[in-house]
Design an enzyme around this catalytic site. Structure first.
Site, PDB file in Angstrom:
ATOM      1  N   SER A 270      -7.933  10.103   6.946  1.00  0.00           N
ATOM      2  CA  SER A 270      -6.728  10.466   6.179  1.00  0.00           C
ATOM      3  C   SER A 270      -7.055  10.496   4.686  1.00  0.00           C
ATOM      4  O   SER A 270      -6.567  11.339   3.944  1.00  0.00           O
ATOM      5  CB  SER A 270      -5.605   9.472   6.446  1.00  0.00           C
ATOM      6  OG  SER A 270      -5.262   9.492   7.807  1.00  0.00           O
TER       7      SER A 270
ATOM      8  N   LYS B 297       0.844  -1.192   0.000  1.00  0.00           N
ATOM      9  CA  LYS B 297       0.000   0.000   0.000  1.00  0.00           C
ATOM     10  C   LYS B 297       0.881   1.243   0.000  1.00  0.00           C
ATOM     11  O   LYS B 297       1.363   1.670   1.050  1.00  0.00           O
ATOM     12  CB  LYS B 297      -0.880  -0.050   1.266  1.00  0.00           C
ATOM     13  CG  LYS B 297      -2.205   0.671   1.142  1.00  0.00           C
ATOM     14  CD  LYS B 297      -3.103   0.261   2.302  1.00  0.00           C
ATOM     15  CE  LYS B 297      -3.701   1.439   3.019  1.00  0.00           C
ATOM     16  NZ  LYS B 297      -4.409   1.080   4.252  1.00  0.00           N
TER      17      LYS B 297
HETATM   18  O1  PNS Z   1      -4.980   3.084   9.737  1.00  0.00           O
HETATM   19  P1  PNS Z   1      -5.365   1.734   9.191  1.00  0.00           P
HETATM   20  O2  PNS Z   1      -4.907   1.596   7.743  1.00  0.00           O
HETATM   21  O3  PNS Z   1      -6.811   1.419   9.370  1.00  0.00           O
HETATM   22  O4  PNS Z   1      -4.524   0.659  10.056  1.00  0.00           O
HETATM   23  C1  PNS Z   1      -4.637  -0.715   9.819  1.00  0.00           C
HETATM   24  C2  PNS Z   1      -3.512  -1.481  10.556  1.00  0.00           C
HETATM   25  C3  PNS Z   1      -2.162  -0.970  10.120  1.00  0.00           C
HETATM   26  C4  PNS Z   1      -3.669  -1.294  12.053  1.00  0.00           C
HETATM   27  C5  PNS Z   1      -3.663  -2.999  10.215  1.00  0.00           C
HETATM   28  O5  PNS Z   1      -3.708  -3.153   8.826  1.00  0.00           O
HETATM   29  C6  PNS Z   1      -2.534  -3.839  10.793  1.00  0.00           C
HETATM   30  O6  PNS Z   1      -2.511  -4.109  11.974  1.00  0.00           O
HETATM   31  N1  PNS Z   1      -1.585  -4.255   9.933  1.00  0.00           N
HETATM   32  C7  PNS Z   1      -0.465  -5.072  10.336  1.00  0.00           C
HETATM   33  C8  PNS Z   1      -0.569  -6.485   9.767  1.00  0.00           C
HETATM   34  C9  PNS Z   1      -1.415  -7.377  10.653  1.00  0.00           C
HETATM   35  O7  PNS Z   1      -1.150  -7.580  11.824  1.00  0.00           O
HETATM   36  N2  PNS Z   1      -2.513  -7.946  10.072  1.00  0.00           N
HETATM   37  C10 PNS Z   1      -3.413  -8.820  10.800  1.00  0.00           C
HETATM   38  C11 PNS Z   1      -4.557  -8.048  11.428  1.00  0.00           C
HETATM   39  S1  PNS Z   1      -5.680  -7.416  10.209  1.00  0.00           S
END
Ligand code: PNS
Length: 162
Positions: free
Chosen positions: A128, A41
């Protein structure tokens, strides 16, 4: 000492995020703002830019640190000795995504709970994504993002256009 991890993309940080950080400080001893590094992303701001913008926005809060992580959030929380995850909820439309995320995180590591805070009413409509769109189209984002972010958005879109 309860260390809360506040993860997100923060591309860029908004007053909605800042409100969650400040209210988190009222409940937890330390808040770590953890910027997710997602190679798939591509954001408007790169990881270092996002961290620098957050750093400046939270400079008056001694109990906040800014960090970034790659891979699974729960592994990061474990690694840095975090106790809880915090997330903001704007509306019911956020709920499903957040519910899934909190559930999979609990499945992966049941030691960590996710605490949700309702976004302040003034920032209910702030994301955002919409901030970037408004700024890109020349609209004002004053009062919705910290001033350093407002400046950074202007510079970024001018650079992209030039
Ligand atoms: O601000 P966002 O984009 O809603 O944040 C999303 C985020 C970064 C918190 C989430 O995508 C995340 O925890 N990513 C790390 C990968 C992970 O642990 N994935 C499993 C849970 S969905």
């Amino acid at each position: 000492m309860i260390k809360a991890i506040y993860p997100g993309s923060f591309d860029p940080i908004t007053y909605g995020h800042l409100d969650i950080i400040e209210r988190g400080l009222g409940v937890f001893d330390h808040v770590v703002v953890a910027v997710a590094h997602n190679i798939e992303k591509r954001g408007l701001f790169n990881l270092e830019e996002r961290k620098a913008l957050i750093q400046e926005a939270v400079r008056d809060h001694s109990r906040v640190t800014v960090d970034s992580f790659e891979g699974l959030l729960v592994d990061y929380v474990e690694r840095v000795g975090g106790n809880v995850i915090i997330r903001g909820l704007r509306a019911t439309s956020d709920f499903e995504y957040e519910f899934h995320m909190a559930s999979i995180n609990r499945h992966l590591n049941e030691r960590f709970d996710t605490f949700f805070m309702m976004t302040a009413k003034d920032y209910f409509f702030v994301s955002s994504r919409t901030i970037k769109e408004v700024a890109m189209l020349g609209g004002s984002v004053k009062g919705l993002v910290p001033e350093n972010v407002e400046r950074a958005l202007k510079i970024k879109f001018k650079t992209l256009v030039d």
